[in-house]
Scaffold this motif. Structure first.
Motif, PDB file in Angstrom:
ATOM      1  N   GLU A 156     -32.296  14.337  -3.397  1.00  0.00           N
ATOM      2  CA  GLU A 156     -33.256  14.823  -4.386  1.00  0.00           C
ATOM      3  C   GLU A 156     -34.689  14.392  -4.083  1.00  0.00           C
ATOM      4  OE1 GLU A 156     -32.228  13.374  -8.247  1.00  0.00           O
ATOM      5  OE2 GLU A 156     -32.407  11.288  -7.651  1.00  0.00           O
ATOM      6  N   ILE A 157     -34.874  13.459  -3.169  1.00  0.00           N
ATOM      7  CA  ILE A 157     -36.211  12.970  -2.848  1.00  0.00           C
ATOM      8  C   ILE A 157     -36.903  13.779  -1.755  1.00  0.00           C
ATOM      9  CG2 ILE A 157     -35.718  10.608  -3.536  1.00  0.00           C
ATOM     10  CD1 ILE A 157     -35.700  10.289  -0.278  1.00  0.00           C
ATOM     11  N   LEU A 183     -38.093  16.934  -1.478  1.00  0.00           N
ATOM     12  CA  LEU A 183     -39.292  17.687  -1.857  1.00  0.00           C
ATOM     13  C   LEU A 183     -40.455  16.751  -2.178  1.00  0.00           C
ATOM     14  CD1 LEU A 183     -40.688  20.366  -2.403  1.00  0.00           C
ATOM     15  CD2 LEU A 183     -39.825  20.257  -4.748  1.00  0.00           C
ATOM     16  N   THR A 184     -40.197  15.707  -2.944  1.00  0.00           N
ATOM     17  CA  THR A 184     -41.276  14.772  -3.268  1.00  0.00           C
ATOM     18  C   THR A 184     -41.758  14.029  -2.025  1.00  0.00           C
ATOM     19  OG1 THR A 184     -39.628  13.114  -3.903  1.00  0.00           O
ATOM     20  CG2 THR A 184     -40.597  14.415  -5.667  1.00  0.00           C
ATOM     21  N   SER A 185     -40.850  13.781  -1.094  1.00  0.00           N
ATOM     22  CA  SER A 185     -41.236  13.134   0.167  1.00  0.00           C
ATOM     23  C   SER A 185     -42.165  14.043   0.969  1.00  0.00           C
ATOM     24  CB  SER A 185     -39.984  12.792   0.982  1.00  0.00           C
ATOM     25  OG  SER A 185     -40.330  12.284   2.224  1.00  0.00           O
ATOM     26  N   LEU A 206     -44.078  16.453  -0.211  1.00  0.00           N
ATOM     27  CA  LEU A 206     -45.362  16.559  -0.916  1.00  0.00           C
ATOM     28  C   LEU A 206     -46.205  15.294  -0.753  1.00  0.00           C
ATOM     29  CD1 LEU A 206     -44.239  18.325  -4.225  1.00  0.00           C
ATOM     30  CD2 LEU A 206     -45.585  19.301  -2.366  1.00  0.00           C
ATOM     31  N   ALA A 207     -45.579  14.138  -0.916  1.00  0.00           N
ATOM     32  CA  ALA A 207     -46.333  12.872  -0.816  1.00  0.00           C
ATOM     33  C   ALA A 207     -46.889  12.668   0.586  1.00  0.00           C
ATOM     34  CB  ALA A 207     -45.430  11.705  -1.208  1.00  0.00           C
ATOM     35  N   THR A 208     -46.071  12.907   1.609  1.00  0.00           N
ATOM     36  CA  THR A 208     -46.542  12.676   2.973  1.00  0.00           C
ATOM     37  C   THR A 208     -47.548  13.742   3.404  1.00  0.00           C
ATOM     38  OG1 THR A 208     -44.575  13.797   3.886  1.00  0.00           O
ATOM     39  CG2 THR A 208     -44.488  11.394   3.684  1.00  0.00           C
ATOM     40  N   CYS A 231     -49.705  15.215   1.349  1.00  0.00           N
ATOM     41  CA  CYS A 231     -50.958  14.834   0.679  1.00  0.00           C
ATOM     42  C   CYS A 231     -51.620  13.652   1.372  1.00  0.00           C
ATOM     43  CB  CYS A 231     -50.691  14.498  -0.790  1.00  0.00           C
ATOM     44  SG  CYS A 231     -50.319  15.941  -1.804  1.00  0.00           S
ATOM     45  N   SER A 232     -50.823  12.646   1.751  1.00  0.00           N
ATOM     46  CA  SER A 232     -51.422  11.476   2.404  1.00  0.00           C
ATOM     47  C   SER A 232     -51.981  11.845   3.774  1.00  0.00           C
ATOM     48  CB  SER A 232     -50.407  10.336   2.523  1.00  0.00           C
ATOM     49  OG  SER A 232     -49.357  10.668   3.403  1.00  0.00           O
TER      50      SER A 232
END
Length: 193
Positions: free
Chosen positions: A164-165, A167-169, A171-173, A175-176
């Protein structure tokens, strides 16, 4: 520097446990920590070995070279000081591919080789070049499509839904990476003015 900080933490902890009379608890935690570390290593090692092997096969089969050729125009824009056929670009592309798969341990050798190649052309050996700084930003904030190591940790701790992580992974990477590269671009432009 980090080893000094960790050494101080350990020393403070030992002194505190002696001062409070909880040396037995300290001994138990040392043994438990060692056991937990070995257990975690044994749970994660197969996944890391598998993906590191896949990266080695991809390298030997020429897939990483093809990937490097495919992303070379983008890399040349990110690293304008490097020649289009600079060997560092292939190592940078391989590092990006390994990081995209969440394989920091497999990406490290490629990153070191990329830095080594860039250092060969560095006129001031004790100062990082613009390309080195850009690569460091890209490597640190690198886009991770499949966070393999984190998935392995979640699996080893019996997560109900380890994936489940993803998509957020991403997006976060993303963006960074974008923020770091934009800041690098702005700083480089200001230095040239």
């Amino acid at each position: 520097m980090v080893s000094i900080i960790w050494g101080c933490f350990i020393l403070i902890g030992v002194i505190f446990s002696i001062a409070t009379g909880s040396v037995e608890a300290l001994n138990n935690q040392i043994l438990k920590g060692a056991s937990d570390g070995i257990g975690l290593l044994m749970e994660m090692l197969p996944i890391l070995v598998l993906w590191t092997g896949v990266m080695k096969i991809a390298e030997d089969a020429g897939i990483l070279q093809k990937f490097a050729h495919l992303v070379r125009p983008i890399l040349h824009k990110l690293f304008p000081s490097l020649d289009r056929h600079d060997p560092a670009l292939q190592y940078i592309a391989s590092n990006i591919a390994a990081n995209a798969l969440g394989l920091g341990s497999a990406a490290t050798p490629f990153g070191l080789k990329a830095m080594e190649e860039m250092q060969k052309k560095n006129p001031v050996k004790d100062t990082a070049t613009e390309a080195m700084i850009t690569f460091l930003i890209l490597n640190t904030g690198g886009v991770t499509i499949i966070p393999t190591t984190v998935l392995a940790l979640r699996l080893s701790h019996h997560s109900a839904n380890p994936s489940e992580i993803i998509l957020t992974s991403i997006l976060a990477t993303a963006c960074s990476s974008f923020a770091g590269l934009m800041l690098d671009y702005i700083i480089r432009k200001r230095k040239k003015l």
